[in-house]
Design a protein around this motif. Sequence first.
Motif, PDB file in Angstrom:
ATOM      1  N   ASP A  52     -27.768  27.877   6.743  1.00  0.00           N
ATOM      2  CA  ASP A  52     -27.491  26.963   7.847  1.00  0.00           C
ATOM      3  C   ASP A  52     -27.911  27.602   9.156  1.00  0.00           C
ATOM      4  O   ASP A  52     -27.496  28.722   9.467  1.00  0.00           O
ATOM      5  CB  ASP A  52     -26.001  26.620   7.913  1.00  0.00           C
ATOM      6  N   ILE A  53     -28.735  26.892   9.903  1.00  0.00           N
ATOM      7  CA  ILE A  53     -29.175  27.346  11.215  1.00  0.00           C
ATOM      8  C   ILE A  53     -28.484  26.431  12.217  1.00  0.00           C
ATOM      9  O   ILE A  53     -28.854  25.268  12.355  1.00  0.00           O
ATOM     10  CB  ILE A  53     -30.710  27.283  11.347  1.00  0.00           C
ATOM     11  N   GLU A  54     -27.456  26.963  12.877  1.00  0.00           N
ATOM     12  CA  GLU A  54     -26.567  26.142  13.688  1.00  0.00           C
ATOM     13  C   GLU A  54     -26.593  26.491  15.176  1.00  0.00           C
ATOM     14  O   GLU A  54     -25.615  26.263  15.876  1.00  0.00           O
ATOM     15  CB  GLU A  54     -25.134  26.278  13.168  1.00  0.00           C
ATOM     16  N   CYS A  55     -27.684  27.048  15.643  1.00  0.00           N
ATOM     17  CA  CYS A  55     -27.787  27.444  17.046  1.00  0.00           C
ATOM     18  C   CYS A  55     -27.482  26.265  17.971  1.00  0.00           C
ATOM     19  O   CYS A  55     -27.992  25.161  17.763  1.00  0.00           O
ATOM     20  CB  CYS A  55     -29.187  27.966  17.352  1.00  0.00           C
ATOM     21  N   LYS A  56     -26.690  26.516  18.982  1.00  0.00           N
ATOM     22  CA  LYS A  56     -26.392  25.483  19.978  1.00  0.00           C
ATOM     23  C   LYS A  56     -27.635  25.158  20.812  1.00  0.00           C
ATOM     24  O   LYS A  56     -27.821  24.037  21.245  1.00  0.00           O
ATOM     25  CB  LYS A  56     -25.237  25.933  20.869  1.00  0.00           C
ATOM     26  N   ASP A  57     -28.464  26.156  20.994  1.00  0.00           N
ATOM     27  CA  ASP A  57     -29.728  25.988  21.705  1.00  0.00           C
ATOM     28  C   ASP A  57     -30.742  25.381  20.730  1.00  0.00           C
ATOM     29  O   ASP A  57     -31.185  26.034  19.783  1.00  0.00           O
ATOM     30  CB  ASP A  57     -30.204  27.353  22.211  1.00  0.00           C
ATOM     31  N   ASP A  58     -31.086  24.122  20.952  1.00  0.00           N
ATOM     32  CA  ASP A  58     -31.987  23.412  20.037  1.00  0.00           C
ATOM     33  C   ASP A  58     -33.343  24.099  19.901  1.00  0.00           C
ATOM     34  O   ASP A  58     -33.945  24.076  18.834  1.00  0.00           O
ATOM     35  CB  ASP A  58     -32.190  21.965  20.490  1.00  0.00           C
ATOM     36  N   GLU A  59     -33.822  24.710  20.972  1.00  0.00           N
ATOM     37  CA  GLU A  59     -35.118  25.377  20.917  1.00  0.00           C
ATOM     38  C   GLU A  59     -35.062  26.587  19.987  1.00  0.00           C
ATOM     39  O   GLU A  59     -35.986  26.817  19.192  1.00  0.00           O
ATOM     40  CB  GLU A  59     -35.577  25.789  22.323  1.00  0.00           C
ATOM     41  N   LYS A  60     -33.965  27.359  20.068  1.00  0.00           N
ATOM     42  CA  LYS A  60     -33.809  28.508  19.163  1.00  0.00           C
ATOM     43  C   LYS A  60     -33.713  28.037  17.718  1.00  0.00           C
ATOM     44  O   LYS A  60     -34.315  28.621  16.820  1.00  0.00           O
ATOM     45  CB  LYS A  60     -32.527  29.288  19.514  1.00  0.00           C
ATOM     46  N   TYR A  65     -35.974  27.695  12.353  1.00  0.00           N
ATOM     47  CA  TYR A  65     -36.323  26.803  11.246  1.00  0.00           C
ATOM     48  C   TYR A  65     -37.823  26.866  10.963  1.00  0.00           C
ATOM     49  O   TYR A  65     -38.242  26.968   9.808  1.00  0.00           O
ATOM     50  CB  TYR A  65     -35.894  25.359  11.546  1.00  0.00           C
ATOM     51  N   GLU A  66     -38.635  26.810  11.999  1.00  0.00           N
ATOM     52  CA  GLU A  66     -40.080  26.842  11.811  1.00  0.00           C
ATOM     53  C   GLU A  66     -40.558  28.167  11.238  1.00  0.00           C
ATOM     54  O   GLU A  66     -41.546  28.203  10.492  1.00  0.00           O
ATOM     55  CB  GLU A  66     -40.792  26.503  13.117  1.00  0.00           C
ATOM     56  N   LYS A  67     -39.869  29.238  11.555  1.00  0.00           N
ATOM     57  CA  LYS A  67     -40.222  30.527  10.958  1.00  0.00           C
ATOM     58  C   LYS A  67     -39.979  30.490   9.450  1.00  0.00           C
ATOM     59  O   LYS A  67     -40.835  30.911   8.665  1.00  0.00           O
ATOM     60  CB  LYS A  67     -39.424  31.660  11.601  1.00  0.00           C
ATOM     61  N   HIS A  88     -33.474  18.322  10.385  1.00  0.00           N
ATOM     62  CA  HIS A  88     -32.422  17.574  11.093  1.00  0.00           C
ATOM     63  C   HIS A  88     -31.348  17.141  10.097  1.00  0.00           C
ATOM     64  O   HIS A  88     -31.374  16.024   9.575  1.00  0.00           O
ATOM     65  CB  HIS A  88     -33.017  16.347  11.791  1.00  0.00           C
ATOM     66  N   PHE A  89     -30.413  18.039   9.828  1.00  0.00           N
ATOM     67  CA  PHE A  89     -29.314  17.752   8.911  1.00  0.00           C
ATOM     68  C   PHE A  89     -28.073  17.481   9.741  1.00  0.00           C
ATOM     69  O   PHE A  89     -27.742  18.249  10.648  1.00  0.00           O
ATOM     70  CB  PHE A  89     -29.076  18.952   7.980  1.00  0.00           C
ATOM     71  N   HIS A  90     -27.384  16.398   9.428  1.00  0.00           N
ATOM     72  CA  HIS A  90     -26.181  16.042  10.197  1.00  0.00           C
ATOM     73  C   HIS A  90     -24.924  16.343   9.387  1.00  0.00           C
ATOM     74  O   HIS A  90     -24.759  15.819   8.277  1.00  0.00           O
ATOM     75  CB  HIS A  90     -26.223  14.567  10.607  1.00  0.00           C
ATOM     76  N   LEU A  91     -24.077  17.188   9.946  1.00  0.00           N
ATOM     77  CA  LEU A  91     -22.794  17.496   9.331  1.00  0.00           C
ATOM     78  C   LEU A  91     -21.864  16.294   9.459  1.00  0.00           C
ATOM     79  O   LEU A  91     -22.122  15.383  10.264  1.00  0.00           O
ATOM     80  CB  LEU A  91     -22.160  18.711  10.013  1.00  0.00           C
ATOM     81  N   GLU A  96     -25.781  18.297  14.567  1.00  0.00           N
ATOM     82  CA  GLU A  96     -27.070  18.454  13.912  1.00  0.00           C
ATOM     83  C   GLU A  96     -27.387  19.932  13.754  1.00  0.00           C
ATOM     84  O   GLU A  96     -27.266  20.710  14.703  1.00  0.00           O
ATOM     85  CB  GLU A  96     -28.171  17.784  14.732  1.00  0.00           C
ATOM     86  N   ILE A  97     -27.772  20.304  12.540  1.00  0.00           N
ATOM     87  CA  ILE A  97     -28.205  21.663  12.249  1.00  0.00           C
ATOM     88  C   ILE A  97     -29.517  21.579  11.482  1.00  0.00           C
ATOM     89  O   ILE A  97     -29.969  20.490  11.132  1.00  0.00           O
ATOM     90  CB  ILE A  97     -27.142  22.453  11.426  1.00  0.00           C
TER      91      ILE A  97
END
Length: 147
Positions: A52-60, A65-67, A88-91, A96-97
């Motif tokens: 799970d990639i849950e960064c609050k900063d959408d750019e991070k 994710y792209e990496k 774009h997975f919604h809990l 969104e994570i």
Amino acid sequence: MFSKEEAQKLKKEFWTTFSEEYPRKWLLYDTKIKDFTFKFYADNKKAQVTLDIECKDDEKRKIYYEKIESLKTILHEEYLPDAVFERHFHLDTGKEISKIWIEKTGVCINNRATWPEIFEFFYEKMKQFEYFFYEYQDYISDLEINT
């Protein structure tokens, strides 16, 4: 059907039994990347091993994710052929994570007979996920290296 208390007790027994049968220190939250975690999940229909990639900063979140996505072929060919990618997975909370996961259906946390199958799935898939992460950790964690 179980009462809420019985279900909670069974769930606690499930996780305790798993940790006793597979006494290993898992990577999970210790990735050294904030809001980048590996998780085990089980319910009445399935078991999952997730990243799970849950960064609050959408750019991070997008960069991490792209990496991982740039390594998708390697992940599929060498580690986890059935890994599912979802940018774009919604809990349930609406948050969104980004998520990468492997799933096993037809198992149930409330059915002790399926526990060995879940435990083996958890062990094998998380082990492969960790091997992948350790191999590419420097690339994944370095935000200065673009995909």
